[in-house]
Design a protein around this motif. Structure first.
Motif, short mmCIF file in Angstrom:
data_model
loop_
_atom_site.label_atom_id
_atom_site.label_comp_id
_atom_site.label_asym_id
_atom_site.label_seq_id
_atom_site.Cartn_x
_atom_site.Cartn_y
_atom_site.Cartn_z
N ASN A 208 43.35 37.28 35.50
CA ASN A 208 43.67 38.88 34.79
C ASN A 208 42.89 39.58 35.06
O ASN A 208 41.97 39.63 34.15
CB ASN A 208 44.45 38.05 33.59
N PRO A 209 42.97 40.65 36.10
CA PRO A 209 44.04 40.25 37.37
C PRO A 209 43.49 39.64 37.74
O PRO A 209 42.78 38.77 37.63
CB PRO A 209 43.52 42.02 37.99
N ALA A 226 48.06 42.90 37.31
CA ALA A 226 47.36 42.43 36.17
C ALA A 226 48.44 42.72 35.37
O ALA A 226 49.98 42.99 35.00
CB ALA A 226 46.51 44.05 35.32
N MET A 238 43.01 46.99 36.94
CA MET A 238 43.28 46.57 38.08
C MET A 238 41.68 47.54 38.33
O MET A 238 41.89 47.53 39.96
CB MET A 238 44.13 47.05 39.07
#
Lengths: 420, 420
Positions: A208-209, A226, A238
């Motif tokens: 994540n992202p 994300a 991001m």
């Protein structure tokens, strides 16, 4: 939590093969950007028992059912009735919607008048959220029942797209307390597997992202997604990922969250108040067609000479016969001369020219199918790419046009025009 | 008996929205011509348990299951394994197929070499009929089990289409002792509802052959389908129906069992050894692009001048300034002058020109969006159609090009060029 969705296309014309299910493609792409998993698409005709059976299957395997089609005014259009009944909702007459439909007919120049059938479209499931239709009379809607969410959108692609973006996406965003945000990095000039090679370590180490590549026609799209407690946070998460991708992929990235290569070029030309002209041989007008697909393109596009027959390159574009005879029509000097000439003829700031062999056969000089030269003429200078694009006619034409657009994009953004 | 079929698209890229399910459209159209009813399409990802569940549903509601995709050499490609297991068939190594794959790699210029994975493609369900792949390595296949027929086709559209036509259709034809034959009557210049109005009595009174209209992009297709003991008989049964449709619809029929309007024009030009050139304003190269989509178009197509900016109509095409000033760029005299001029410039036997307003805004003379003039210049004469094509940019452009092609078609077949 992570939701799953099924897209249920309703329409006999889909089963007859009259049209492709482009609504499902558009919605799937949007859902993937929202982090919603799509495991099934189903298409069913305008037949209530079969539609009912498809709804029963969909509710057993998905949290969200999104239908497209069957919301029109004819007696075939039964999606609302079947879905409302399946989920135990009554259809209720909605006066503001009826008023909207009446005024739609009053204000538009139409040969057909409103009938009582049109007002059927104002019958909507009790307690639903109504999705207004920006392009037609049929409203869409959404409701929740027994933990399942049902969204109904119209079938015509323009109506479906606009309602999905303006109404369905905000509805779906509200389902989750998490914000899921996604951005699309658009890349031209490097294949999907090469992008994967360069980014594999990075992709594998991230959760994540996330970062995932998709092959598009002749190009690659990288999707960064994300999840966070709010949108701002997700966007911020991001940033470093995008920065790192920029470092690795460099100027082959032509845009982020942009539409197409031609739209990117259009925006750049407009911003810089520049105009373009094209001279096309093997692409036969495809590049001009793509540039003029864009509403408002007349601000930047002057025109094109499609010099398909060899003699037209001399007679209309004025490429000297000596050059054509010495080098052949498919050659670097001819591409450059075509670009320079069409730029002068059209009084454009810059021009691109494409000459090549799209097949089915080699040319008279034995250049194999797929040999293409793409030239750019601008600011008193010129550049030319020599390409080998394989044997598929359609792909050769699309890629040739992509390369021409990429050269314009590179010129206007001041990066190397002939990389590698 | 009448069979029902379900089309099962296998591929995660479909669920992500990377591509539209055009295979299902193509197959549906073909099945409808065979008189096989399609009640459902399903799309599922490359995930064995979900694919298995989709197969179980499909076998419970259809006689024939046609899968597309998942036959490739990667470990994601599991369609054969899942379908064979679901129907209790073993996968068996098929040496002739392995040999074909080996020689495919030997004979083609490829950067990637054959791997052991490629030979996995030679594992096929016991007792199946093998469908050779004309465009790739993955063979398809078909088998019968418990009264159900399973056909597996590759996903890439070119491979799928060619295998469907060359292998699947013959297999499906053999399922029925009856011959079902169908022909497509292609019509331009009259809407679907008008066609239905004219043919309603005829359609309603018929049961074999049947007659059904389908709306295509800007045109109409009429499908005639006959069932009989043998093909000859079925073909003969359609003759009087086709003759009667010809009487009623007349020269708006542009072909029977032909591909497209541009292919029809290409064939006529080639037959008559004539050449064509185009001058395009609002279509921006779309007409030239469509003509050059056809392999071999260089035999009949000289080229095009895309005069998108108004001054190009004068500077490049030589339309007199006086005409442009008096009538405006979107006018009958300008369309005619553009056609005459491009015909001379390109030394073509005939030429068409298109000038109009595709939007988003009216032109400077207040011509509304959708106003288009299409002119034909040929044999020292000229003709011009004035059109009002509504407000959708893409439709205006497609219809304008269709009208230009229709005028050429009418000229070359000697029927009235400006009907009505």
């Amino acid at each position: 939590m992570s939701y799953t969705a099924e897209i249920l296309g309703v329409g006999t014309e889909l089963l007859l093969g009259n049209i492709a299910n482009t609504d499902a493609q558009m919605i799937s792409e949007g859902l993937s950007a929202l982090g919603i998993n799509v495991y099934f698409h189903t298409v069913v005709g305008d037949n209530p028992p079969r539609l009912k059976s498809a709804v029963d299957i969909a509710r057993s395997r998905a949290d969200i059912i999104i239908t497209t089609g069957g919301l029109g005014p004819t007696c075939d259009d039964l999606t609302k009735q079947v879905l409302a009944e399946a989920f135990g909702k009554k259809l209720i007459f909605h006066e503001p919607t009826a008023e909207r439909i009446r005024s739609y007919f009053k204000n538009s120049i139409r040969t057909n008048n409103m009938t009582e059938n049109n007002l059927q479209q104002a019958m909507l499931p009790e307690g639903c959220e109504i999705f207004e239709n920006a392009w037609g009379t049929a409203p869409g809607c959404a409701f929740e029942s027994g933990g399942k969410h049902v969204l109904m959108l119209p079938g015509p692609p323009m109506e479906c797209r606009s309602m999905f973006i303006n109404c369905a996406i905000p509805y779906l965003r509200r389902l989750s307390s998490e914000a899921i945000v996604s951005r699309a990095i658009r890349i031209f000039g490097i294949g999907e597997s090469a992008v994967e090679d360069k980014l594999r370590d990075m992709m594998v180490s991230m959760s994540n992202p996330t970062l995932a590549p998709y092959a598009k026609e002749g190009e690659v799209m990288l999707r960064v997604t994300a999840k966070a407690d709010n949108e701002e946070l997700a966007v911020a998460m991001m940033e470093p990922v995008i920065a790192r991708v920029r470092d690795i992929i460099g100027d082959r990235i032509y845009g982020i969250d942009v539409d197409t290569l031609e739209n990117t070029v259009f925006d750049l030309l407009k911003e810089q108040q520049m105009t373009v002209a094209t001279a096309e041989s093997c692409t036969g007008g495809l590049l001009a067609k793509r540039l003029t697909d864009i509403p408002g393109s007349s601000a930047v596009f002057k025109g094109s000479v499609v010099a398909y027959a060899s003699e037209i390159k001399n007679q209309v574009l004025g490429v000297p016969k000596t050059i054509l005879e010495e080098h052949g029509a498919v050659s670097r000097p001819v591409a450059i001369a075509m670009a320079a000439s069409v730029r002068r003829m059209m009084g454009a700031d810059l021009a691109v020219a494409i000459t090549g062999v799209a097949g089915p056969a080699k040319d008279e000089r034995d250049n194999p199918v797929g040999t293409v030269f793409v030239a750019l003429s601008a600011g008193g200078r010129h550049w030319c790419r020599a390409l080998h694009l394989g044997a598929d006619r359609s792909r050769i034409r699309i890629m040739s046009a992509n390369h021409a657009l990429d050269m314009i994009r590179r010129y206007l953004t001041g990066v190397e025009i002939l990389p590698e």
